[in-house]
Write an enzyme that holds these catalytic residues in place. Structure first.
Site, PDB file in Angstrom:
ATOM      1  CE  LYS A 117      -4.371  -1.721   1.685  1.00  0.00           C
ATOM      2  NZ  LYS A 117      -5.522  -1.579   2.577  1.00  0.00           N
ATOM      3  CE  LYS A 200      -6.135  -6.994  -1.241  1.00  0.00           C
ATOM      4  NZ  LYS A 200      -7.230  -6.955  -0.310  1.00  0.00           N
ATOM      5  CE  LYS A 203     -13.636  -2.502   0.887  1.00  0.00           C
ATOM      6  NZ  LYS A 203     -12.429  -2.461   1.702  1.00  0.00           N
TER       7      LYS A 203
END
Ligand code: AQP
Length: 335
Positions: A117, A200, A203
């Site tokens: 991230k 993956k 969202k």
């Protein structure tokens, strides 16, 4: 809700988008609805986790309600399970601080989700909150003395850290926490992006094209599935290494239809990817349409939704407060 003798389950999702995505639904939510029968389950909308990356404040409130509504629409029953919002229970932030003091800097630095991230955002702009995200997650779980934590494969490392922290606390200060187990369902562990089937589904993916949102209208989902990346071989078979796109479609099909992957492969034997995708559109729509409709109904009555969340917060505060009192006593923090 009354106290039960069932083992405790804890899980949560971030209100980081207007809709949950298919990976959240398959990897977590559909497991939750099955497990709530056998556990004293706590399902949390983890808004404190969501602010580890920038969020628009008004949007965050709306997304918090939307996430809770999707939990209920997918089958979480607030009369059976405790459904609540993380920021309604201040013990989460308090225990997270205590656990921060027990976590090694290097230990936290090994968490791969932070690496992924923070790379997306640029490491210099990533917040310390994003770095300590797994420690807040450990607090979430340990406050409820959870035995089981149903999550997708991506969260396995965080549950391992939670176990390490529970053991460390127990050995330093005396038995306080139950050491939880991750519950990761093999077949449904990971749903991949339809455009980048090695990444993956997420969202907050950079591109929306490979992301199936639970609340998207049927025609949008159809378009995304029909454009999903496959390969040149033209043969419907499962091979995660060499055919990640087709294998991902087969996994989704299998999980949502309840058929084994082998039986889906047999059904589409000798037919092209177009047929498989058309079939998948129907299977996905069959699962998501009722969730979408029920979510809209729930969102049309925000007062009732808020009432259910307040009721959940009351019980969560009771249980979490007991654990926090014990923690403070054990480590010598004056009350
Ligand atoms: N692609 C996935 N396949 C299977 N399970 C998944 N989960 C998430 N993506 C997949 C599971 O969903 C639960 C909730 O996750 P979260 O909202 O707390 O955060 P996340 O894992 O970071 O999910 P996203 O969608 O990728 O959110 P953003 O983009 O906001 O970071 C977890 O149990 C997770 O395993």
């Amino acid at each position: 809700m009354t106290e039960t003798s069932k083992p405790v389950l804890f899980s949560g999702m971030q209100p980081s988008a207007d809709s949950l995505q298919l990976g959240n639904y398959i990897g977590a939510l559909s497991q939750w609805t099955k497990m709530q029968e056998d556990y004293d389950a706590f399902f949390c909308v983890v808004n404190l986790h969501a602010i580890t990356v920038p969020q628009d404040p008004a949007g965050l409130v709306a997304r918090t309600r939307r996430t809770a509504a999707q939990y209920i629409a997918a089958g979480i029953d607030p009369a059976k399970s405790t459904l609540f919002v993380q920021s309604h229970v201040s013990a989460h932030a308090e225990l997270a601080w205590v656990l921060n003091t027990l976590t090694g800097f290097g230990e936290a630095g090994r968490m791969t989700q932070f690496k992924d991230k923070s790379q997306k955002q640029g490491t210099d702009t990533a917040s310390v909150g994003l770095f300590t995200y797994p420690i807040l997650m450990a607090a979430d779980i340990l406050l409820y003395q959870a035995a089981s934590v149903p999550v997708g494969e991506d969260q396995r490392q965080h549950v391992e850290l939670t176990r390490d922290l529970a053991n460390r606390f127990n050995s330093r200060f005396g038995d306080t926490f139950l050491v939880p187990e991750a519950h990761i369902s093999k077949g449904t562990a990971k749903v991949y992006d339809l455009q980048v089937p090695t990444a993956k589904m997420s969202k907050s993916a950079e591109s929306d094209a490979g992301l199936v949102n639970v609340l998207d209208p049927a025609n949008v989902t159809k378009k995304k599935i029909m454009r999903a990346v496959t390969d040149d071989e033209g043969v419907v078979r499962f091979d995660r290494e060499t055919k990640p796109g087709v294998s991902n479609l087969l996994t989704i099909y299998s999980v949502l239809s309840g058929q084994s992957v082998d039986s889906v492969v047999a059904e589409y034997d000798g037919r092209g990817y177009g047929d498989l995708k058309k079939g998948l559109v129907e299977v996905v729509e069959g699962s998501l349409a009722p969730v979408r409709e029920r979510t809209e109904e729930l969102l049309s009555d925000p007062a009732e939704l808020d009432r259910l969340l307040a009721q959940g917060a009351e019980r969560a505060n009771e249980v979490a407060g007991r654990t926090l009192d014990l923690v403070y006593e054990r480590i010598g923090l004056m009350r």
